[in-house]
Design an enzyme around this catalytic site. Structure first.
Site, PDB file in Angstrom:
ATOM      1  N   GLU A 115       0.833  -1.216   0.000  1.00 44.37           N
ATOM      2  CA  GLU A 115       0.000   0.000   0.000  1.00 44.37           C
ATOM      3  C   GLU A 115       0.865   1.263   0.000  1.00 44.37           C
ATOM      4  O   GLU A 115       0.533   2.251  -0.653  1.00 44.37           O
ATOM      5  CB  GLU A 115      -0.949  -0.048   1.196  1.00 44.37           C
ATOM      6  CG  GLU A 115      -1.984  -1.173   1.029  1.00 44.37           C
ATOM      7  CD  GLU A 115      -2.884  -1.320   2.227  1.00 44.37           C
ATOM      8  OE1 GLU A 115      -2.410  -1.802   3.268  1.00 44.37           O
ATOM      9  OE2 GLU A 115      -4.072  -0.943   2.136  1.00 44.37           O
ATOM     10  N   GLU A 135      -4.130  -9.734   4.009  1.00 45.72           N
ATOM     11  CA  GLU A 135      -5.186  -9.308   4.935  1.00 45.72           C
ATOM     12  C   GLU A 135      -6.297 -10.345   5.123  1.00 45.72           C
ATOM     13  O   GLU A 135      -6.775 -10.559   6.226  1.00 45.72           O
ATOM     14  CB  GLU A 135      -5.796  -7.977   4.470  1.00 45.72           C
ATOM     15  CG  GLU A 135      -5.055  -6.752   5.000  1.00 45.72           C
ATOM     16  CD  GLU A 135      -3.829  -6.374   4.179  1.00 45.72           C
ATOM     17  OE1 GLU A 135      -3.388  -7.174   3.336  1.00 45.72           O
ATOM     18  OE2 GLU A 135      -3.301  -5.258   4.386  1.00 45.72           O
TER      19      GLU A 135
HETATM   20  N1  COA Z   1       4.544  -7.682  12.290  1.00 48.83           N
HETATM   21  C1  COA Z   1       5.407  -7.810  13.307  1.00 48.83           C
HETATM   22  N2  COA Z   1       6.552  -8.535  13.230  1.00 48.83           N
HETATM   23  C2  COA Z   1       6.807  -9.144  12.057  1.00 48.83           C
HETATM   24  C3  COA Z   1       5.954  -9.050  10.958  1.00 48.83           C
HETATM   25  C4  COA Z   1       4.766  -8.279  11.096  1.00 48.83           C
HETATM   26  N3  COA Z   1       3.909  -8.101  10.093  1.00 48.83           N
HETATM   27  N4  COA Z   1       6.468  -9.769   9.945  1.00 48.83           N
HETATM   28  C5  COA Z   1       7.618 -10.287  10.400  1.00 48.83           C
HETATM   29  N5  COA Z   1       7.821  -9.920  11.681  1.00 48.83           N
HETATM   30  C6  COA Z   1       8.953 -10.265  12.547  1.00 48.83           C
HETATM   31  C7  COA Z   1       8.846 -11.712  12.999  1.00 48.83           C
HETATM   32  O1  COA Z   1       8.009 -11.794  14.136  1.00 48.83           O
HETATM   33  C8  COA Z   1      10.281 -12.018  13.313  1.00 48.83           C
HETATM   34  O2  COA Z   1      10.621 -11.462  14.574  1.00 48.83           O
HETATM   35  P1  COA Z   1      11.541 -12.300  15.609  1.00 48.83           P
HETATM   36  O3  COA Z   1      12.853 -12.470  14.898  1.00 48.83           O
HETATM   37  O4  COA Z   1      11.621 -11.395  16.783  1.00 48.83           O
HETATM   38  O5  COA Z   1      10.838 -13.592  15.847  1.00 48.83           O
HETATM   39  C9  COA Z   1      11.043 -11.234  12.255  1.00 48.83           C
HETATM   40  O6  COA Z   1      10.143 -10.239  11.790  1.00 48.83           O
HETATM   41  C10 COA Z   1      11.471 -12.086  11.078  1.00 48.83           C
HETATM   42  O7  COA Z   1      10.314 -12.722  10.568  1.00 48.83           O
HETATM   43  P2  COA Z   1      10.250 -14.302  10.265  1.00 48.83           P
HETATM   44  O8  COA Z   1       8.818 -14.700  10.237  1.00 48.83           O
HETATM   45  O9  COA Z   1      11.151 -15.051  11.171  1.00 48.83           O
HETATM   46  O10 COA Z   1      10.878 -14.318   8.793  1.00 48.83           O
HETATM   47  P3  COA Z   1      10.565 -15.384   7.669  1.00 48.83           P
HETATM   48  O11 COA Z   1      11.540 -15.092   6.574  1.00 48.83           O
HETATM   49  O12 COA Z   1      10.546 -16.767   8.205  1.00 48.83           O
HETATM   50  O13 COA Z   1       9.087 -15.057   7.154  1.00 48.83           O
HETATM   51  C11 COA Z   1       7.296 -13.641   6.406  1.00 48.83           C
HETATM   52  C12 COA Z   1       8.824 -13.840   6.519  1.00 48.83           C
HETATM   53  C13 COA Z   1       7.083 -12.257   5.806  1.00 48.83           C
HETATM   54  C14 COA Z   1       6.735 -14.710   5.452  1.00 48.83           C
HETATM   55  C15 COA Z   1       6.639 -13.771   7.768  1.00 48.83           C
HETATM   56  O14 COA Z   1       7.363 -12.985   8.702  1.00 48.83           O
HETATM   57  C16 COA Z   1       5.210 -13.322   7.786  1.00 48.83           C
HETATM   58  O15 COA Z   1       4.339 -14.045   7.305  1.00 48.83           O
HETATM   59  N6  COA Z   1       4.948 -12.125   8.368  1.00 48.83           N
HETATM   60  C17 COA Z   1       3.602 -11.616   8.526  1.00 48.83           C
HETATM   61  C18 COA Z   1       3.059 -11.047   7.234  1.00 48.83           C
HETATM   62  C19 COA Z   1       1.689 -10.481   7.461  1.00 48.83           C
HETATM   63  O16 COA Z   1       0.719 -11.184   7.626  1.00 48.83           O
HETATM   64  N7  COA Z   1       1.621  -9.135   7.553  1.00 48.83           N
HETATM   65  C20 COA Z   1       0.419  -8.435   7.931  1.00 48.83           C
HETATM   66  C21 COA Z   1      -0.288  -7.948   6.729  1.00 48.83           C
HETATM   67  S1  COA Z   1      -1.764  -7.104   7.165  1.00 48.83           S
END
Ligand code: COA
Length: 239
Positions: A115, A135
């Site tokens: 966005e 989302e």
């Molecule tokens: N909000 C808060 N923290 C987030 C985040 C988010 N949207 N996305 C990633 N992080 C944090 C993780 O909690 C992790 O923190 P930690 O190291 O303290 O545990 C760090 O970022 C690294 O993320 P991680 O999940 O370990 O990396 P990954 O490479 O395995 O996966 C993603 C990457 C993007 C696939 C995964 O982090 C994810 O699905 N994030 C959420 C995406 C989402 O739904 N966003 C909201 C959209 S409305």
């Protein structure tokens, strides 16, 4: 403006660099980021030394992994949220910036990340960029304008597929559907964006803002009114 926590702001050669700077949390968009972005966007808009704004992100893995899910789970009551939104309409501000904004996108570009990118004028992605609108998986809809800005840029079909089915796309597909203008190797991302920015800043700065306004405002108008807008801006510029 050096005492920000989650945003970096620098200036060089008439370019204002805004960097999302929460790399450990994949630059997830939190309230602090909203407040600091609000401040820095307003400052860049008003800064007479800045002709063009570059939005980029720190860290190797992500431009922005969407809204901060830890804050999402502790959201304020709706009245407080609405009040905060009214006071700090970051997306309204983003879309009203008169100067050209270029996004440099790498790694995860999810939710609020897409966005934010949609609020920019030119989008350059590195080959490792991945785009998604997660989302639906959280039982929510986009809250940063995405339901309006994404289809306006990539069209209804692709926008709805990404939103409704949660389909993620890679950089090459993003280019094919015109979500991004260019795809370049990771090492070329910032140099490419800077090259575009340098070309832009070499032109008359008022003409740049008028050209942006004609296109952005004109897209929301019927053709005749858009032509009128162009004529008005054109004569204003000549005068
Ligand atoms: N909000 C808060 N923290 C987030 C985040 C988010 N949207 N996305 C990633 N992080 C944090 C993780 O909690 C992790 O923190 P930690 O190291 O303290 O545990 C760090 O970022 C690294 O993320 P991680 O999940 O370990 O990396 P990954 O490479 O395995 O996966 C993603 C990457 C993007 C696939 C995964 O982090 C994810 O699905 N994030 C959420 C995406 C989402 O739904 N966003 C909201 C959209 S409305």
């Amino acid at each position: 403006m050096s005492d920000f926590e989650v945003i970096l702001y620098e200036k060089n050669d008439n370019k204002g660099y805004i960097t999302l700077n929460r790399p450990k949390a994949l630059n997830a968009y939190n309230i602090k980021m909203r407040d600091e972005l609000f401040e820095v966007l307003s400052a860049a808009q008003d800064d007479p030394e800045v002709a063009v704004i570059i939005l980029k992100a720190a860290g190797e893995k992500a431009f922005c992994a969407g809204a901060d899910l830890s804050e999402f789970l502790t959201a304020p009551p709706p009245v407080a949220a609405r009040q905060a939104r009214f006071e700090r309409d970051i997306w309204g501000l983003f879309l009203q910036i008169k100067k050209p904004i270029i996004a440099a996108l790498h790694g995860y570009v999810l939710g609020s990340g897409i966005e934010m990118a949609m609020c920019c004028d030119i989008r350059v992605a590195s080959e490792d960029a991945k785009f998604g609108v997660p989302e639906m998986g959280l039982g929510i809809i986009p809250a940063a304008g995405g339901s309006q800005t994404i289809p306006r840029i990539i069209g209804r079909g692709y926008a709805l597929e990404m939103l409704l089915s949660g389909r993620w796309i890679i950089a090459d597909v993003a280019k094919k559907i015109k979500m991004v203008n260019r795809v370049v190797p990771r090492s070329e991302l910032l140099p490419t964006v800077e090259k575009i920015a340098d070309k832009i800043r070499s032109y008359d700065w008022t003409a740049l803002t008028y050209a942006k306004r004609a296109v952005v405002e004109g897209l929301d108008l019927p053709l005749q009114n858009g032509l009128g807008l162009e004529a008005r801006l054109g004569s204003l510029l000549l005068n």
